[in-house]
Structure formats: structure tokens, C-alpha cells
Design a protein around this motif. Sequence first.
Motif, PDB file in Angstrom:
ATOM      1  N   VAL A 158       0.855  -1.186   0.000  1.00  0.00           N
ATOM      2  CA  VAL A 158       0.000   0.000   0.000  1.00  0.00           C
ATOM      3  C   VAL A 158       0.893   1.238   0.000  1.00  0.00           C
ATOM      4  N   TYR A 159       0.760   2.047  -1.039  1.00  0.00           N
ATOM      5  CA  TYR A 159       1.648   3.196  -1.193  1.00  0.00           C
ATOM      6  C   TYR A 159       0.913   4.534  -1.098  1.00  0.00           C
ATOM      7  N   TYR A 160      -0.424   4.522  -1.221  1.00  0.00           N
ATOM      8  CA  TYR A 160      -1.185   5.765  -1.164  1.00  0.00           C
ATOM      9  C   TYR A 160      -2.537   5.502  -0.525  1.00  0.00           C
ATOM     10  N   VAL A 161      -2.910   6.391   0.404  1.00  0.00           N
ATOM     11  CA  VAL A 161      -4.224   6.318   1.049  1.00  0.00           C
ATOM     12  C   VAL A 161      -4.841   7.708   1.008  1.00  0.00           C
ATOM     13  N   GLU A 162      -6.117   7.748   0.725  1.00  0.00           N
ATOM     14  CA  GLU A 162      -6.869   9.011   0.725  1.00  0.00           C
ATOM     15  C   GLU A 162      -8.033   8.838   1.681  1.00  0.00           C
ATOM     16  N   THR A 163      -8.133   9.709   2.668  1.00  0.00           N
ATOM     17  CA  THR A 163      -9.206   9.574   3.651  1.00  0.00           C
ATOM     18  C   THR A 163      -9.710  10.939   4.066  1.00  0.00           C
ATOM     19  N   GLY A 164     -10.816  10.939   4.760  1.00  0.00           N
ATOM     20  CA  GLY A 164     -11.436  12.180   5.206  1.00  0.00           C
ATOM     21  C   GLY A 164     -12.891  12.174   4.849  1.00  0.00           C
ATOM     22  N   GLY A 165     -13.509  13.295   4.948  1.00  0.00           N
ATOM     23  CA  GLY A 165     -14.914  13.390   4.616  1.00  0.00           C
ATOM     24  C   GLY A 165     -15.386  14.810   4.773  1.00  0.00           C
TER      25      GLY A 165
ATOM     26  N   ALA B  71      -9.983  18.272  14.518  1.00  0.00           N
ATOM     27  CA  ALA B  71     -10.046  17.545  15.779  1.00  0.00           C
ATOM     28  C   ALA B  71     -11.403  16.894  15.990  1.00  0.00           C
ATOM     29  N   ASP B  72     -12.470  17.546  15.528  1.00  0.00           N
ATOM     30  CA  ASP B  72     -13.814  17.060  15.802  1.00  0.00           C
ATOM     31  C   ASP B  72     -14.160  15.816  14.997  1.00  0.00           C
ATOM     32  N   ILE B  73     -14.047  15.896  13.676  1.00  0.00           N
ATOM     33  CA  ILE B  73     -14.394  14.746  12.831  1.00  0.00           C
ATOM     34  C   ILE B  73     -13.194  14.196  12.064  1.00  0.00           C
ATOM     35  N   GLY B  74     -12.157  15.029  11.886  1.00  0.00           N
ATOM     36  CA  GLY B  74     -10.971  14.545  11.181  1.00  0.00           C
ATOM     37  C   GLY B  74     -10.272  13.431  11.923  1.00  0.00           C
ATOM     38  N   CYS B  75     -10.343  13.459  13.260  1.00  0.00           N
ATOM     39  CA  CYS B  75      -9.683  12.419  14.048  1.00  0.00           C
ATOM     40  C   CYS B  75     -10.282  11.049  13.752  1.00  0.00           C
ATOM     41  N   TYR B  76     -11.583  10.996  13.443  1.00  0.00           N
ATOM     42  CA  TYR B  76     -12.210   9.725  13.076  1.00  0.00           C
ATOM     43  C   TYR B  76     -11.628   9.194  11.765  1.00  0.00           C
ATOM     44  N   SER B  77     -11.479  10.086  10.790  1.00  0.00           N
ATOM     45  CA  SER B  77     -10.932   9.671   9.500  1.00  0.00           C
ATOM     46  C   SER B  77      -9.512   9.159   9.642  1.00  0.00           C
ATOM     47  N   LEU B  78      -8.719   9.864  10.448  1.00  0.00           N
ATOM     48  CA  LEU B  78      -7.342   9.436  10.655  1.00  0.00           C
ATOM     49  C   LEU B  78      -7.285   8.083  11.356  1.00  0.00           C
ATOM     50  N   ASP B  79      -8.118   7.890  12.374  1.00  0.00           N
ATOM     51  CA  ASP B  79      -8.089   6.614  13.086  1.00  0.00           C
ATOM     52  C   ASP B  79      -8.510   5.482  12.179  1.00  0.00           C
ATOM     53  N   MET B  80      -9.533   5.724  11.357  1.00  0.00           N
ATOM     54  CA  MET B  80     -10.004   4.693  10.436  1.00  0.00           C
ATOM     55  C   MET B  80      -8.878   4.239   9.508  1.00  0.00           C
TER      56      MET B  80
ATOM     57  N   ASN C 155      -5.455   3.010  11.778  1.00  0.00           N
ATOM     58  CA  ASN C 155      -5.646   1.722  12.440  1.00  0.00           C
ATOM     59  C   ASN C 155      -5.645   0.590  11.425  1.00  0.00           C
ATOM     60  N   THR C 156      -6.260   0.824  10.263  1.00  0.00           N
ATOM     61  CA  THR C 156      -6.249  -0.179   9.197  1.00  0.00           C
ATOM     62  C   THR C 156      -4.821  -0.510   8.778  1.00  0.00           C
ATOM     63  N   LEU C 157      -3.960   0.498   8.759  1.00  0.00           N
ATOM     64  CA  LEU C 157      -2.583   0.338   8.307  1.00  0.00           C
ATOM     65  C   LEU C 157      -1.634  -0.124   9.417  1.00  0.00           C
ATOM     66  N   GLY C 158      -2.144  -0.204  10.661  1.00  0.00           N
ATOM     67  CA  GLY C 158      -1.272  -0.592  11.762  1.00  0.00           C
ATOM     68  C   GLY C 158      -0.538   0.579  12.386  1.00  0.00           C
ATOM     69  N   TYR C 159      -1.074   1.776  12.246  1.00  0.00           N
ATOM     70  CA  TYR C 159      -0.513   2.998  12.794  1.00  0.00           C
ATOM     71  C   TYR C 159       0.977   3.187  12.462  1.00  0.00           C
ATOM     72  N   PRO C 160       1.295   3.408  11.174  1.00  0.00           N
ATOM     73  CA  PRO C 160       2.673   3.724  10.793  1.00  0.00           C
ATOM     74  C   PRO C 160       3.091   5.094  11.338  1.00  0.00           C
TER      75      PRO C 160
ATOM     76  N   TRP D 202     -16.283   9.870   8.845  1.00  0.00           N
ATOM     77  CA  TRP D 202     -16.043   8.554   9.440  1.00  0.00           C
ATOM     78  C   TRP D 202     -16.323   8.527  10.934  1.00  0.00           C
ATOM     79  N   ASP D 203     -17.468   9.086  11.341  1.00  0.00           N
ATOM     80  CA  ASP D 203     -17.855   8.989  12.743  1.00  0.00           C
ATOM     81  C   ASP D 203     -18.919   7.921  12.949  1.00  0.00           C
ATOM     82  N   GLY D 204     -19.140   7.096  11.935  1.00  0.00           N
ATOM     83  CA  GLY D 204     -20.144   6.044  12.039  1.00  0.00           C
ATOM     84  C   GLY D 204     -19.667   4.747  11.440  1.00  0.00           C
ATOM     85  N   ALA D 205     -20.518   4.135  10.624  1.00  0.00           N
ATOM     86  CA  ALA D 205     -20.244   2.798  10.120  1.00  0.00           C
ATOM     87  C   ALA D 205     -19.816   2.807   8.655  1.00  0.00           C
ATOM     88  N   VAL D 206     -19.433   1.635   8.166  1.00  0.00           N
ATOM     89  CA  VAL D 206     -19.034   1.448   6.770  1.00  0.00           C
ATOM     90  C   VAL D 206     -20.289   1.316   5.908  1.00  0.00           C
TER      91      VAL D 206
END
Length: 359
Positions: free
Chosen positions: A148-155, A178-187, A190-195, A278-282
Motif C-alpha cells: 500500500v503506497y497511497y491512502v486518501e481519507t477524510g470526509g 479535531a472534531d471529525i478529522g480524528c475519526y478519518s485518521l483513526d479509520m 488503524n487499518t494500516l497498523g498505525y505507521p 467517518w464517525d459512524g459505520a461502513v
Amino acid sequence: MTAKVRIGIIGTGGIARAHVAAYRKLPFVEIVAVADVIAGKAKEFAEREGLTEAAAYDSHTELLAAELDGVSICTPNVSHHRTTVDSLRAGKQVLLEKPMSVTLEEAIEMVQTAKETGSMLTIGFQPRYDPNMKRLQDIVQSGRLGNVYYVETGGGRRRGMPGGTFISKALAGAGAMADIGCYSLDMALNTLGYPRPVSVSAFTSNHFGTNPQYHPEASRFEVEDFGVAMVRFENELVLQFKISWAMHMDSLGSTLFLGTDAGLKVTPAGSGPWSGVWDGAVGSMTLFHDDFGGHTSTAVPLIGHSLNLFDEKVRDFAEAVRDGRPAPIPGEQILIQQAIIDGVLRSSELRREVGIELP
């Protein structure tokens, strides 16, 4: 009969009500204390919520002197650091609402204090409890995508700007990041194993929040309502991170994982002007790959469930306290996303790429 897990709640705003409701569903938990810095507010909260046996305090330090096993910290962002450190030093296990802190330095001290005291610090990211988040992590970490070389996240919300403490820089530290961006980052992380991140280049703005046409508290709006960043990591991975409280657009797009063997597109669940983050479900997952000599896409079946993700977060914490388990979502992980958010804000202010240093 085994003694019940004794819980205190620090901060009695709206999110505290959700904690009370979740704890009430756990027969092995007893809410024995509540606290709020506004005189009399904790007592009013306990009466309104029917916590007839809970003691009410006007400071968290008074609450921490009580006989407690753990605390839920539901205060404004600016109070997260002090209440967490004090709680850990008092020997209490801590469930802290997101975001972790206002500054990176605060987050570092919180993690260090947890290590020094041996007390648990877990951060409240309930989307992790969607079983489809685990399926997403399993797919990526199985090697199915290759490197995995590129990830795009947010909302982005077309309109979804909060007010009150959320828009004060002194109280919140940051806005949409901080309010909703933290959810996108964690999603994504965490998927990547927190590099480990090494640098970030970012831009933020608040065109909507400071405009009275769009926000009733525009005159006191001090934080960002939009941000975008390119984050570099140690392993030659890059991540594009984008977030918005308000915009003239229906979506900022799906979360994408691009690998050398396959790609994965993930959309959040929900609809309406406050959805799209990303404050909810898939909502859906699609795998893009090459098979039989051509381009192929496969819809990844979602796992049906009826879980209340917030309740699952609180239950996992309470069971970890009861059973002596490690933190379900450890502060050491969330420290990494705090470092990224700190880098985003520094980069935006300096208008250049900045380095990220972690202890």
C-alpha cells in the motif's frame, strides 16, 4: 457476588448522557460519582439522569478522591489533558472522549503518565467497533492489496458546523480536524497498523464559519472548518487527508487504499447534510484488481449487525477495567494522529511542509 465496577463521570455535557445510557446497560457497572466545574451542574445532571446514588462534585479532583475503578472524561477538549493526568495519577482507569488533547505535548504527557502509573488510558473511537472496520483491516493487512503506497481519507459535511466550545480555539484547540478529522485518521491509520509519520504539508481555512450567512456564531468562530494535508510516513507511504464541516459540494469522496496488487474503495454509511464523515459505520467496500486478463471489481460483502457502536465502546472499556485487560484503544496509537493534527496546524500557519517528531 463480584463487586461492581465503580465509575465516575467527569463533565456533564451532551456526550456524558450517552455514557450514562451505555453504562446503565451493563449489570456489572455502577455509576457512583459525577463532576462538573460549573457549580451545581453535576448535581442537576445526576438528578435529571436519575443517578440517585451518585455523589455530585464541583471539581474533578474531589471526584477522584472517591473510591472509583474508572472514569469517563467528557469535558471540553481543553480540559482533557489535566483531567486525564490527574485521573491516572489517582489510580483510575480512563476512558477519554476524542480528540485526545489540544496539543501534541499534552498527548505525550498523558501517554507517559499512563505508562508511569500503570493505569489504563483508552480513547473513545466507537467506529472501530463496526465489524466491517475489522474486515477492512483484515483485507489490507492480509497483503491482498500488495504494497500500500497511497491512502486518501477524510470526509465532508455539506453543512455540519457545531457551535459553543467546538469553535473556540482556547477550548477546542482545533475545529473540523479535531472534531471529525480524528475519526478519518483513526479509520485509515488503524487499518494500516498505525505507521509513523515524518512530515506533513497542509492548508486550512474557515470561510464558512466566519460568515454570518452560514454560522450564527460567526463573530466568535476561531477554528478551521476545512483542511487538507499530504502526510508522509517512514515506509514510503503517503496519505491525503481532507475534512470539512461545510462546503458547496455533496462529498469529498471515498476513502481509498491503493496497493501494488489491488485497490480498495470504502464509503461511510449515512445520508444527509451531517453525514459523509467517518464517525459512524461502513457503507460499502469495493476491491479493484486485475483478473482473467482484464480490470475487475468485486463488492466486498458487508457484515450485517445491530450493534450500537457507542455502547460497544463503553462496554469494552468497562470489561477491560473489570478483567484487568490492556486499553482497548491505547493512547500510544492516538498520540500518532495527534502528532499529525499538530503538524497540519503548524504547516497551515507556516505555509510550508513541516516535520513530525515523536518520542
